[in-house]
Design a protein around this motif. Structure first.
Motif, PDB file in Angstrom:
ATOM      1  N   ASP A 135      56.611  11.929 -32.782  1.00  0.00           N
ATOM      2  CA  ASP A 135      55.661  10.836 -32.965  1.00  0.00           C
ATOM      3  C   ASP A 135      54.398  11.147 -32.172  1.00  0.00           C
ATOM      4  O   ASP A 135      54.459  11.260 -30.937  1.00  0.00           O
ATOM      5  CB  ASP A 135      56.282   9.523 -32.470  1.00  0.00           C
ATOM      6  CG  ASP A 135      55.390   8.325 -32.749  1.00  0.00           C
ATOM      7  OD1 ASP A 135      54.225   8.512 -33.148  1.00  0.00           O
ATOM      8  OD2 ASP A 135      55.860   7.177 -32.553  1.00  0.00           O
ATOM      9  N   PRO A 136      53.243  11.312 -32.820  1.00  0.00           N
ATOM     10  CA  PRO A 136      52.010  11.661 -32.094  1.00  0.00           C
ATOM     11  C   PRO A 136      51.661  10.675 -30.974  1.00  0.00           C
ATOM     12  O   PRO A 136      50.911  11.026 -30.063  1.00  0.00           O
ATOM     13  CB  PRO A 136      50.940  11.649 -33.191  1.00  0.00           C
ATOM     14  CG  PRO A 136      51.690  11.947 -34.444  1.00  0.00           C
ATOM     15  CD  PRO A 136      53.029  11.266 -34.281  1.00  0.00           C
ATOM     16  N   THR A 149      54.509  21.169 -27.798  1.00  0.00           N
ATOM     17  CA  THR A 149      54.889  20.333 -28.942  1.00  0.00           C
ATOM     18  C   THR A 149      55.392  21.199 -30.106  1.00  0.00           C
ATOM     19  O   THR A 149      55.367  22.433 -30.037  1.00  0.00           O
ATOM     20  CB  THR A 149      53.685  19.508 -29.444  1.00  0.00           C
ATOM     21  OG1 THR A 149      52.789  20.395 -30.149  1.00  0.00           O
ATOM     22  CG2 THR A 149      52.931  18.838 -28.296  1.00  0.00           C
ATOM     23  N   MET A 180      53.842  21.531 -32.763  1.00  0.00           N
ATOM     24  CA  MET A 180      52.668  21.850 -33.571  1.00  0.00           C
ATOM     25  C   MET A 180      52.608  23.329 -33.953  1.00  0.00           C
ATOM     26  O   MET A 180      52.275  23.683 -35.095  1.00  0.00           O
ATOM     27  CB  MET A 180      51.394  21.460 -32.805  1.00  0.00           C
ATOM     28  CG  MET A 180      50.117  21.557 -33.611  1.00  0.00           C
ATOM     29  SD  MET A 180      50.130  20.473 -35.050  1.00  0.00           S
ATOM     30  CE  MET A 180      49.212  21.451 -36.229  1.00  0.00           C
ATOM     31  N   ALA A 200      55.546  15.325 -27.427  1.00  0.00           N
ATOM     32  CA  ALA A 200      54.588  15.000 -28.493  1.00  0.00           C
ATOM     33  C   ALA A 200      53.306  14.500 -27.850  1.00  0.00           C
ATOM     34  O   ALA A 200      53.299  14.052 -26.697  1.00  0.00           O
ATOM     35  CB  ALA A 200      55.158  13.940 -29.432  1.00  0.00           C
ATOM     36  N   PRO A 254      48.929  13.176 -29.251  1.00  0.00           N
ATOM     37  CA  PRO A 254      48.102  12.889 -30.425  1.00  0.00           C
ATOM     38  C   PRO A 254      47.743  14.123 -31.249  1.00  0.00           C
ATOM     39  O   PRO A 254      47.567  14.031 -32.470  1.00  0.00           O
ATOM     40  CB  PRO A 254      46.853  12.242 -29.811  1.00  0.00           C
ATOM     41  CG  PRO A 254      47.380  11.541 -28.584  1.00  0.00           C
ATOM     42  CD  PRO A 254      48.431  12.462 -28.037  1.00  0.00           C
ATOM     43  N   LEU A 274      49.540  16.240 -32.358  1.00  0.00           N
ATOM     44  CA  LEU A 274      50.573  16.490 -33.364  1.00  0.00           C
ATOM     45  C   LEU A 274      50.188  15.926 -34.735  1.00  0.00           C
ATOM     46  O   LEU A 274      50.783  16.288 -35.756  1.00  0.00           O
ATOM     47  CB  LEU A 274      51.905  15.892 -32.887  1.00  0.00           C
ATOM     48  CG  LEU A 274      53.201  16.383 -33.527  1.00  0.00           C
ATOM     49  CD1 LEU A 274      53.322  17.898 -33.457  1.00  0.00           C
ATOM     50  CD2 LEU A 274      54.408  15.730 -32.869  1.00  0.00           C
ATOM     51  N   PHE A 275      49.175  15.049 -34.763  1.00  0.00           N
ATOM     52  CA  PHE A 275      48.659  14.572 -36.053  1.00  0.00           C
ATOM     53  C   PHE A 275      48.213  15.743 -36.925  1.00  0.00           C
ATOM     54  O   PHE A 275      48.198  15.652 -38.155  1.00  0.00           O
ATOM     55  CB  PHE A 275      47.461  13.624 -35.847  1.00  0.00           C
ATOM     56  CG  PHE A 275      47.860  12.190 -35.626  1.00  0.00           C
ATOM     57  CD1 PHE A 275      48.562  11.488 -36.590  1.00  0.00           C
ATOM     58  CD2 PHE A 275      47.517  11.543 -34.450  1.00  0.00           C
ATOM     59  CE1 PHE A 275      48.923  10.161 -36.391  1.00  0.00           C
ATOM     60  CE2 PHE A 275      47.881  10.216 -34.241  1.00  0.00           C
ATOM     61  CZ  PHE A 275      48.586   9.528 -35.209  1.00  0.00           C
TER      62      PHE A 275
END
Length: 368
Positions: free
Chosen positions: A119-120, A141, A143, A170, A172, A174-175
């Protein structure tokens, strides 16, 4: 956030797992307290330390006892770790709390657990005492796995404050996976974006007994990956009409996606178990009792026979960057604490039974 954490977690702003008393240790080992006293005389397990007139153990030492006493519940050497995804369309249904509490409960029962936060917003990461904005970079992450720069998640695994639990954080950033995965699919038609995480966890399944995945509140590319990687799914579901309606939409959409992505290619996806967990339940709320009945009729045997109550304990714990297992006994109302703790204990017990059954099924399939 840093100032808040420093105030909540003095003196070093670092979380620590609470100590375990003799009574708690006996409960975790599934034996009478007298067995603990007898085993102490043999001197082959950690002796703990005396605090006043009572003996207590660190969480690390307690896990050594538990693994010794509960050997029949531990993962067989030939079996792979079980992957469980906690998912729901909606936010605020206790996904993250359920994930982290389950991880702690399974670790206390002797299992080695990896928590993958996808979850970002990084709520699970925050509960482990790590600040997503300030202390998490790309390499911490998933990513790099989603972008194709890494082939497995080993690079991102870090130890946590809780013995027996490792973490993939995680943040942000990761969006970016929501753009990276479809871009890779466009460049390479043979790439199966929905299998990216599944393949990336193959090595972790050899190292960990249980892998728990916390997902964003949306049926995104990342959530699809988490569901496709899972052996089991847990859906926390508060007994409210909106949450119930949203859960039905979730399964409809996921089923459609499976048909488009998987079955159209001659493949299939099955889960060893799907659990609906009634969460944030207020027993005194008349409306919720009606919706509870809808949930039971819709999901039948998939509804776990336990309800997680909405209590002041959970609110207190989350305000202190923790869960009910982080709170020391006696810190708040004993009856309320026991009600919340007992519910989570039972949830962990029920999920562990299913995990052990998955391992048994794996061993059965290996027989000639």
């Amino acid at each position: 956030m840093g100032q808040i954490r420093a105030a909540m977690l003095p003196p070093a702003s670092i979380k620590q797992a609470p100590p375990v008393s003799a009574a708690q240790l006996a409960e975790l080992c599934g034996v009478d307290k007298s067995r603990i006293a007898y085993r102490l005389t043999r001197g082959d397990l950690p002796g703990g330390s005396m605090v006043g007139n009572r003996r207590e153990w660190s969480m690390e030492d307690a896990r050594t006892w538990v693994r010794d006493f509960r050997q029949e519940h531990m993962r067989p050497a030939e079996a792979a770790g079980t992957t469980i995804t906690v998912a729901n369309f909606k936010g605020g249904v206790a996904k993250t709390t359920s994930t982290v509490t389950l991880a702690q409960g399974l670790a206390m029962r002797g299992h080695r657990v990896l928590v993958v936060d996808l979850d970002p917003q990084g709520s699970a990461t925050t509960l482990f005492g790590v600040l997503p904005d300030a202390e998490v970079d790309h390499e911490h992450t998933a990513m790099l796995l989603f972008s194709g720069e890494q082939e497995d998640l080993d690079y991102a695994v870090r130890s946590s404050y809780w013995p027996g639990i490792d973490l993939v954080c995680a943040a942000p950033l990761l969006f970016g996976a929501e753009f990276a995965l479809p871009a890779r699919q466009t460049r390479d038609p043979g790439f199966e974006f929905w299998r990216c995480l599944d393949r990336g966890l193959d090595k972790a399944r050899l190292d960990y007994d249980v892998i728990l995945i916390d997902t964003p509140p949306a049926l995104s590319y990342v959530t699809i990956n988490a569901l496709m990687a899972a052996d089991g799914v847990i859906m926390p579901l508060p007994p409210s009409a909106l949450d119930f309606a949203s859960s039905a939409q979730f399964w409809d959409l996921f089923s459609d996606l499976c048909n488009q992505l998987i079955r159209s290619r001659g493949q299939d996806k099955t889960f060893e178990f799907i659990d609906v967990l009634l969460s944030r339940v207020e027993p005194s709320d008349a409306a919720s009792s009606v919706v509870r009945q809808w949930v039971l009729e819709a999901y039948t045997e998939k509804v776990l026979p336990i309800e997680i109550p909405k209590t002041s304990v959970a609110a207190t714990a989350s305000a202190e960057f923790g869960t009910v297992y982080d709170l020391p006994r006696g810190s708040i109302n004993a009856r309320t604490f026991a009600r919340a703790r007992d519910a989570f204990d039972r949830m962990c017990e029920l999920v562990e039974q299913q995990i052990v059954a998955v391992w048994a099924a794996q061993l059965e399939q290996m027989k000639p």
